[in-house]
Design a protein around this motif. Structure first.
Motif, PDB file in Angstrom:
ATOM      1  N   SER A  88      27.086  34.195  52.517  1.00 57.75           N
ATOM      2  CA  SER A  88      28.268  33.762  51.771  1.00 57.75           C
ATOM      3  C   SER A  88      29.299  34.883  51.691  1.00 57.75           C
ATOM      4  CB  SER A  88      27.860  33.331  50.363  1.00 57.75           C
ATOM      5  OG  SER A  88      29.015  33.056  49.592  1.00 57.75           O
ATOM      6  N   PRO A  89      30.575  34.604  51.950  1.00 58.00           N
ATOM      7  CA  PRO A  89      31.620  35.633  51.820  1.00 58.00           C
ATOM      8  C   PRO A  89      31.914  35.991  50.366  1.00 58.00           C
ATOM      9  CG  PRO A  89      32.607  33.515  52.304  1.00 58.00           C
ATOM     10  CD  PRO A  89      31.125  33.324  52.413  1.00 58.00           C
ATOM     11  N   PHE A  90      31.402  35.192  49.423  1.00 62.12           N
ATOM     12  CA  PHE A  90      31.680  35.452  48.015  1.00 62.12           C
ATOM     13  C   PHE A  90      30.711  36.478  47.412  1.00 62.12           C
ATOM     14  CE2 PHE A  90      33.251  31.219  48.949  1.00 62.12           C
ATOM     15  CZ  PHE A  90      34.554  31.302  48.465  1.00 62.12           C
ATOM     16  N   THR A  91      29.566  36.684  48.077  1.00 57.56           N
ATOM     17  CA  THR A  91      28.614  37.662  47.566  1.00 57.56           C
ATOM     18  C   THR A  91      29.204  39.071  47.559  1.00 57.56           C
ATOM     19  OG1 THR A  91      26.768  36.287  48.312  1.00 57.56           O
ATOM     20  CG2 THR A  91      26.298  38.609  47.844  1.00 57.56           C
TER      21      THR A  91
ATOM     22  N   ASN B 247      42.509  43.327  41.737  1.00 63.41           N
ATOM     23  CA  ASN B 247      43.285  42.656  42.789  1.00 63.41           C
ATOM     24  C   ASN B 247      42.374  41.638  43.465  1.00 63.41           C
ATOM     25  OD1 ASN B 247      45.168  41.955  44.636  1.00 63.41           O
ATOM     26  ND2 ASN B 247      44.924  43.768  45.943  1.00 63.41           N
ATOM     27  N   ASP B 248      42.246  40.473  42.849  1.00 64.04           N
ATOM     28  CA  ASP B 248      41.317  39.451  43.351  1.00 64.04           C
ATOM     29  C   ASP B 248      42.049  38.212  43.836  1.00 64.04           C
ATOM     30  OD1 ASP B 248      40.336  38.067  40.127  1.00 64.04           O
ATOM     31  OD2 ASP B 248      42.272  38.657  40.965  1.00 64.04           O
ATOM     32  N   ASP B 249      43.272  38.382  44.327  1.00 64.82           N
ATOM     33  CA  ASP B 249      44.048  37.214  44.768  1.00 64.82           C
ATOM     34  C   ASP B 249      43.968  37.039  46.280  1.00 64.82           C
ATOM     35  OD1 ASP B 249      47.350  38.806  44.695  1.00 64.82           O
ATOM     36  OD2 ASP B 249      45.340  39.564  45.244  1.00 64.82           O
ATOM     37  N   LYS B 250      42.763  37.147  46.841  1.00 63.02           N
ATOM     38  CA  LYS B 250      42.589  36.926  48.263  1.00 63.02           C
ATOM     39  C   LYS B 250      42.763  35.452  48.608  1.00 63.02           C
ATOM     40  CE  LYS B 250      39.509  40.762  49.410  1.00 63.02           C
ATOM     41  NZ  LYS B 250      38.213  41.117  50.034  1.00 63.02           N
ATOM     42  N   SER B 251      43.326  35.201  49.761  1.00 61.54           N
ATOM     43  CA  SER B 251      43.500  33.817  50.199  1.00 61.54           C
ATOM     44  C   SER B 251      42.206  33.300  50.797  1.00 61.54           C
ATOM     45  CB  SER B 251      44.627  33.730  51.229  1.00 61.54           C
ATOM     46  OG  SER B 251      44.272  34.446  52.397  1.00 61.54           O
TER      47      SER B 251
ATOM     48  N   SER C  83      22.273  41.514  31.897  1.00 57.55           N
ATOM     49  CA  SER C  83      21.459  40.726  32.836  1.00 57.55           C
ATOM     50  C   SER C  83      22.140  39.407  33.213  1.00 57.55           C
ATOM     51  CB  SER C  83      20.082  40.442  32.222  1.00 57.55           C
ATOM     52  OG  SER C  83      20.212  39.734  30.992  1.00 57.55           O
ATOM     53  N   VAL C  84      23.038  38.910  32.332  1.00 56.88           N
ATOM     54  CA  VAL C  84      23.754  37.678  32.664  1.00 56.88           C
ATOM     55  C   VAL C  84      24.667  37.896  33.862  1.00 56.88           C
ATOM     56  CG1 VAL C  84      25.444  36.003  31.820  1.00 56.88           C
ATOM     57  CG2 VAL C  84      23.621  36.801  30.318  1.00 56.88           C
ATOM     58  N   VAL C  85      25.318  39.072  33.907  1.00 60.14           N
ATOM     59  CA  VAL C  85      26.192  39.383  35.039  1.00 60.14           C
ATOM     60  C   VAL C  85      25.381  39.458  36.322  1.00 60.14           C
ATOM     61  CG1 VAL C  85      27.842  41.053  35.966  1.00 60.14           C
ATOM     62  CG2 VAL C  85      27.744  40.618  33.502  1.00 60.14           C
TER      63      VAL C  85
ATOM     64  N   SER D 212      31.877  43.658  44.758  1.00 60.65           N
ATOM     65  CA  SER D 212      32.945  44.641  44.652  1.00 60.65           C
ATOM     66  C   SER D 212      33.645  44.566  43.295  1.00 60.65           C
ATOM     67  CB  SER D 212      33.959  44.426  45.775  1.00 60.65           C
ATOM     68  OG  SER D 212      34.568  43.151  45.665  1.00 60.65           O
ATOM     69  N   ILE D 213      33.795  43.339  42.778  1.00 64.32           N
ATOM     70  CA  ILE D 213      34.416  43.180  41.455  1.00 64.32           C
ATOM     71  C   ILE D 213      33.553  43.822  40.375  1.00 64.32           C
ATOM     72  CG2 ILE D 213      35.105  41.487  39.712  1.00 64.32           C
ATOM     73  CD1 ILE D 213      35.880  39.618  41.970  1.00 64.32           C
ATOM     74  N   ARG D 214      32.241  43.625  40.475  1.00 62.65           N
ATOM     75  CA  ARG D 214      31.358  44.218  39.469  1.00 62.65           C
ATOM     76  C   ARG D 214      31.371  45.753  39.564  1.00 62.65           C
ATOM     77  NH1 ARG D 214      24.919  43.084  39.221  1.00 62.65           N
ATOM     78  NH2 ARG D 214      25.096  43.891  41.348  1.00 62.65           N
ATOM     79  N   SER D 215      31.353  46.279  40.819  1.00 61.21           N
ATOM     80  CA  SER D 215      31.349  47.735  40.986  1.00 61.21           C
ATOM     81  C   SER D 215      32.623  48.351  40.431  1.00 61.21           C
ATOM     82  CB  SER D 215      31.194  48.081  42.470  1.00 61.21           C
ATOM     83  OG  SER D 215      29.991  47.541  42.982  1.00 61.21           O
ATOM     84  N   LYS D 216      33.766  47.714  40.731  1.00 62.22           N
ATOM     85  CA  LYS D 216      35.034  48.250  40.228  1.00 62.22           C
ATOM     86  C   LYS D 216      35.100  48.187  38.709  1.00 62.22           C
ATOM     87  CE  LYS D 216      40.027  47.938  40.853  1.00 62.22           C
ATOM     88  NZ  LYS D 216      40.121  49.399  40.995  1.00 62.22           N
ATOM     89  N   THR D 217      34.554  47.095  38.145  1.00 61.28           N
ATOM     90  CA  THR D 217      34.549  46.964  36.686  1.00 61.28           C
ATOM     91  C   THR D 217      33.690  48.044  36.042  1.00 61.28           C
ATOM     92  OG1 THR D 217      34.826  44.572  36.908  1.00 61.28           O
ATOM     93  CG2 THR D 217      34.105  45.384  34.775  1.00 61.28           C
TER      94      THR D 217
END
Length: 470
Positions: free
Chosen positions: A37-40, A12-16, A69-71, A45-50
């Protein structure tokens, strides 16, 4: 080694944009971009959920592209500056399959604008890019400018490339017509060869130069003006006679010395002598040709301007002023030739700009009259440098009409067009008149040549140089 998860859950990454900026986890008071940065935290969170979704038993398969390591690199280095390399901040985000336009622009910057030079100061880099971008804007807005032909072969029509739609044809060889020795005639192309016309042309000065320890740089701001005047001085006795009348007035005292040095092919010394009129630091003449060349000719021209308003209650019914800036051309309509431009400068009618004293006290209403202006030449020079850059840019006079205005009359003085300086991306060239022929002069080539094919798409008229003959 890697594995593929069986889960079909979507993130669920459709934040405004507002939700991201109002995220309490984005502390703007922190020092580094990564921390503030708010994107950090979003990417973390996206990486942890993945990792949670994929942390289950699955079949292990070989995957040469598996590199965790690329991620880590993306999350730590590129996620904080996500808006810089994505379209998330755009009102209507766009998705592109390729960044070829960006690569093409950087190639243009490195190869064309900077010419492969990477050790320049930031100010120099900014100035070069400003000139190039300004030239590209002019190219898009200048009326009559034509783009060059698209490189590469034309794409074939799809229907023509299909075998089932093509008509059957035979490759019949054409028989060549042969003639014996007695039928051969001299080639017309050989008889009117361009090389024949380009012979016996005068020697002209080259860009830059060195006189002793002094190195001259960026001299195109004076090369064109001096070359145009010198070639006209060589072939027009009338101009030489009028120039002799001004030998005791600057800049023509210096110009006489410069022309003598150019007659002796001592071009570098001639440029050095002329450059000293402008500044003592004469080693670098980077800038506008108005500063180093045309302003010296303008200084000789002085006029008196008298204007009268047609409105009886105008607060300034009569105006009178003295001008020492030469002939200034500023029009708001299309003109057929340069003579009409000069006539409009000598006599013109414009709306009155006077304000106040037109009614009740404190009334600041603009005057409704028309002001008739007349200019009287009090002092003139043998060279008239008319700036036509703005007129051509605004399409108030076409290039053809400019080039066809061979003679003009300024207050009963007859002047002949000696040449036109041209501007392109921080470099000046010139069109030189030799009797009935016109030639292209670029100091970088140090010779007179024929017009370049892209002249009207890359170069724009800057000044028209007229020399007095009667």
């Amino acid at each position: 080694m890697g594995c593929e998860a069986d889960s079909d859950d979507e993130l669920n990454d459709d934040k405004s944009q507002e939700e991201l900026l109002s995220d309490p986890s984005a502390d703007l008071s922190k020092q580094t971009i990564r921390e503030s940065s708010p994107f950090t935290p979003l990417f973390e969170s996206i990486r942890s959920k993945t990792l949670e979704d994929t942390n289950q038993e699955c079949e292990v398969v070989d995957n040469d592209m598996y590199l965790p390591s690329v991620v880590d690199l993306i999350v730590s280095s590129y996620a904080p500056i996500f808006p810089l390399w994505s379209g998330i901040m755009l009102e209507k985000p766009q998705t592109r399959d390729t960044n070829s336009s960006v690569e093409s622009w950087f190639k243009y910057v490195k190869s064309d604008i900077m010419s492969g030079e990477r050790d320049k100061r930031p100010a120099r880099f900014v100035m070069k890019n400003k000139s190039a971008i300004h030239a590209r804007i002019i190219l898009e807005t200048f009326p009559g400018a034509k783009h060059g032909k698209t490189r590469g072969k034309k794409r074939k029509n799809d229907t023509a490339s299909r075998i089932d739609t093509q008509e059957e044809s035979w490759n019949k060889k054409k028989q060549k017509k042969t003639r014996n020795l007695y039928h051969k005639t001299p080639s017309h192309k050989h008889m009117t060869s361009k090389k024949t016309k380009m012979t016996n042309l005068p020697v002209v000065m080259a860009w830059g130069g060195k006189v002793g320890p002094t190195v001259l740089d960026n001299t195109c701001t004076i090369d064109n003006g001096l070359t145009v005047v010198h070639l006209f001085h060589q072939r027009k006795e009338e101009f030489r006679n009028f120039l002799a009348l001004y030998e005791e007035c600057e800049p023509f005292t210096t110009l006489k010395t410069v022309l003598s040095l150019m007659d002796e092919k001592n071009f570098n010394q001639a440029k050095l002598v002329w450059a000293r009129l402008s500044t003592n630091s004469h080693t670098n003449l980077f800038g506008e040709e108005t500063e180093f060349m045309m302003s010296h000719f303008d200084r000789q021209w002085k006029s008196r301007t008298v204007s009268k308003c047609s409105f009886d209650e105008c607060s300034e019914p009569m105006r009178e002023s003295k001008t020492k800036t030469g002939i200034s051309l500023n029009l708001d309509e299309t003109i057929e030739n340069m003579q009409e431009v000069v006539n409009r400068w000598l006599r013109c009618e414009t709306p009155c700009t006077a304000r106040g004293d037109l009614g009740e006290p404190g009334d600041d209403t603009a005057c409704e009259g028309v002001r008739q202006t007349r200019r009287m030449i009090k002092q003139a020079g043998p060279v008239a440098a008319l700036r036509v850059y703005e007129l051509c840019m605004a399409d108030q006079i076409s290039f053809h009409n400019l080039m066809s205005s061979k003679e003009i009359n300024i207050d009963d003085r007859v002047f002949e067009l000696a040449g036109v300086t041209m501007y392109k991306e921080g470099h000046f060239c010139a069109i030189v008149f030799l009797d009935e022929e016109k030639y292209w002069y670029d100091a970088l080539n140090a010779c007179l040549t024929q017009f370049p094919k892209d002249m009207l798409t890359r170069y724009f008229p800057s000044h028209a140089l007229y020399c007095q003959i009667a």
